[in-house]
Design a protein around this motif. Structure first.
Motif: not given
Lengths: 381, 381
Positions: B171, B231, B233, B242, B246, B278, B369-371, B373
């Motif tokens: 990332h 990382i 999204r 985001r 974030h 991301d 949360k949109t983040t 792995t």
């Protein structure tokens, strides 16, 4: 520093037909490492000697690099290792020499140049960070990696190395020999040492050098080559003989000065010994023959001029220290300071090496030098 | 730290028949490196997150290591690379996992275990010295080397790698994208960024990830495998979306706090951008398919829990900062401090990350949360 520093011209008259030119591990001395960073007392700044040594070994290095390429019939991949690379740019000078020799030879012989892997080895405590700063300048010529570990142990996979270089590293032992007298105020063998001191050092050297040869024998391809440069001594009837201005003798004298001045305890000096051995040519040849995996291709003896330059006799302003003396002090400080600090602390270092520079300066006119530089090239059978 | 840390047990019920489980050059961001040493703010001390990520990727890592060994018919030599290894012991945890998986599999299948070369890669400014301190504990399992350089360039000889691992590195872009608005007070894309900011970041990611795949394509053997964790999204209709908490959005907020307090100039914040992207799962899949050298074997999406633990809601004594907030601040500081210091100086760092920890703590109950792995495994065709 620009990229151009790493490119040297190679004699273009070299021929391609080349002919066949062939005519346990140990206990670790944790404090044995070259001084890191790039400050005034760093190895990186004070390795002019090592640079000079490289220039002496250069003809043997170039000849054997070419011989290796020709004997192996121009492989498309070459893995080179520099064992005991220390820190700074010198290690890249050697690698550049090897890489350039290979590329020029391939051009002359209309062969496709190989991909070259350059592996820089030293102990895990070595300052690899400083060395790696130079990698971006060098990287377009070959692939570069750092290999942390002792060269008295296995470092590389079986039959993976084509060329091995080691400069001014093999005189360092894996540990201080066992069985040395506890009450010697010398850090190394002197002419007045008891004979068992010589035996203890020789035994340790033999054990270490045998390990070195056995490990490389496993790691190298058949017809791979090694060029080794290290400090040795001229053969004399008396194996204890060292010249009066041997650098370890003068370091012992300097330490005793500090004992006299009350800055260091006598018992500390008595128990301190350097893990070092300067073998004779005969001792080296015997070890190589006994181990049996390598054929000796070259064995040259060169003078050993620590700190010498064109203005050798110049004295530094208002002092009894010659420029050559100061340079030798800087060299020896860069290679021994980490060991000395571990035993004596950092505070006495400036005073110690001022004494050392003074003693070197007093010995400027000595002519009975027995210390030499040995350059050996070997071919893996 | 003892040797036992590096040895993990592998599920012994794994089968040996395995089946076929398959279902140029850039401009350098010099300041992008993880904080060195092993002090309070070092990467080495604050990489618990990375440790958690490894544990999530472990099933994919183990499965693909076995698949690689079986598909390649148990070669006697394996070269593994960890790209973006950073500093500290985590990188050895991954390597130990791979090495142990190989050895256990060989034992189960009555095959001779291979010699294994473990190559640890990161940028030349990475603190390799700290990483190499751990090598002696690890060395009896395999050969270890450090390879300084960007993984967006060639690092290894042609067709030399069997297995590639990269965790939480891809990332990071090779540089800050060109064409970003000069007057944005956010360090990265936010929901209110102009659409061309998204395009600029996406273009840079596409260019970098394409280079990465092309370079590895040249370096890897056929049927070699890669496991990449980074990382990403969640896919939403709006590519600018985001979540409000974030980590880069909260870093922007913290920097604006310092502008408000007169500690940092607004123009400095306006011109500072993070070289980070991301990607969505779809963006990653499209790049891999377009490049064409690799087949996608696994693509998993995991939650992203920066700093979370069992005592998530605990607040630190006399403060509005939760333990989780403090941990996230430590994590983000370890990976971004060197870049921030280059632009804003070292003096504001403590204050900046205190603000950051506060803002994270305020967002503890956010659920949008949109983040995520992403864990991807690839097979070289």
């Amino acid at each position: 520093m620009g990229e151009v520093d790493f490119i040297h011209t190679i004699n273009p008259s070299s021929r391609c037909d080349g002919g066949d030119e062939r005519s346990s591990m140990y206990s670790f001395v944790n404090a044995l490492r070259m001084s890191g960073g790039d400050g005034d007392n760093s190895y990186s700044t004070n390795s002019l000697l090592q640079k000079k040594v490289l220039s002496k070994a250069k003809p043997v290095l170039v000849k054997n690099t070419k011989g290796m390429m020709i004997n192996l019939n121009f492989p498309n991949y070459i893995k080179v290792a520099d064992l005991g690379c220390a820190t700074g740019e010198n290690t890249f000078l050697t690698m550049a020499e090897i890489v350039n020799t290979i590329n020029v030879l391939c051009q002359q012989c209309n062969q496709k140049p190989p991909e070259i892997d350059c592996c820089l080895n030293d102990l895990p405590d070595n300052d690899f960070n400083t060395t790696f700063k130079f990698v971006p300048f060098f990287k377009r010529l070959c692939f570069v990696s750092g290999v942390p570990g002792s060269f008295y142990s296995r470092l590389f996979p079986r039959k993976s190395l084509h060329f091995v270089h080691s400069s001014y590293s093999l005189h360092w032992l894996s540990k201080v020999p066992k069985g040395l007298e506890k009450n010697s105020s010398s850090v190394y063998i002197t002419t007045s040492s008891p004979p068992n001191a010589y035996k203890a050092y020789l035994n340790q050297f033999q054990s270490d050098f045998k390990s070195f040869l056995e490990m490389r024998s496993e790691e190298m391809v058949s017809n791979g080559r090694m060029v080794l440069t290290f400090i040795g001594r001229k053969t004399l009837d008396d194996p204890l003989h060292r010249d009066c201005c041997h650098f370890w003798t003068l370091l012992s004298t300097s330490l005793r000065d500090l004992v006299y001045e009350g800055l260091v305890s006598a018992s500390k000096v008595d128990s301190f010994n350097i893990p070092f051995y300067d073998p004779s040519k005969e001792e080296v040849m015997e070890m190589i023959r006994n181990e049996g995996s390598f054929e000796i291709n070259d064995l040259e003896i060169h003078g050993f001029e620590l700190g010498l330059s064109n203005h050798d006799e110049d004295y530094m302003l208002h002092s009894q220290i010659s420029k050559a003396g100061q340079r030798e002090a800087n060299c020896i400080r860069a290679v021994s300071e980490s060991m000395l600090v571990a035993d004596f602390g950092v505070d006495i270092m400036d005073t110690l090496f001022k004494k050392f520079a003074y003693h070197v300066s007093q010995h400027a006119s000595c002519t009975n030098k027995t210390t030499v530089t040995l350059v050996v090239s070997l071919i893996r059978k």
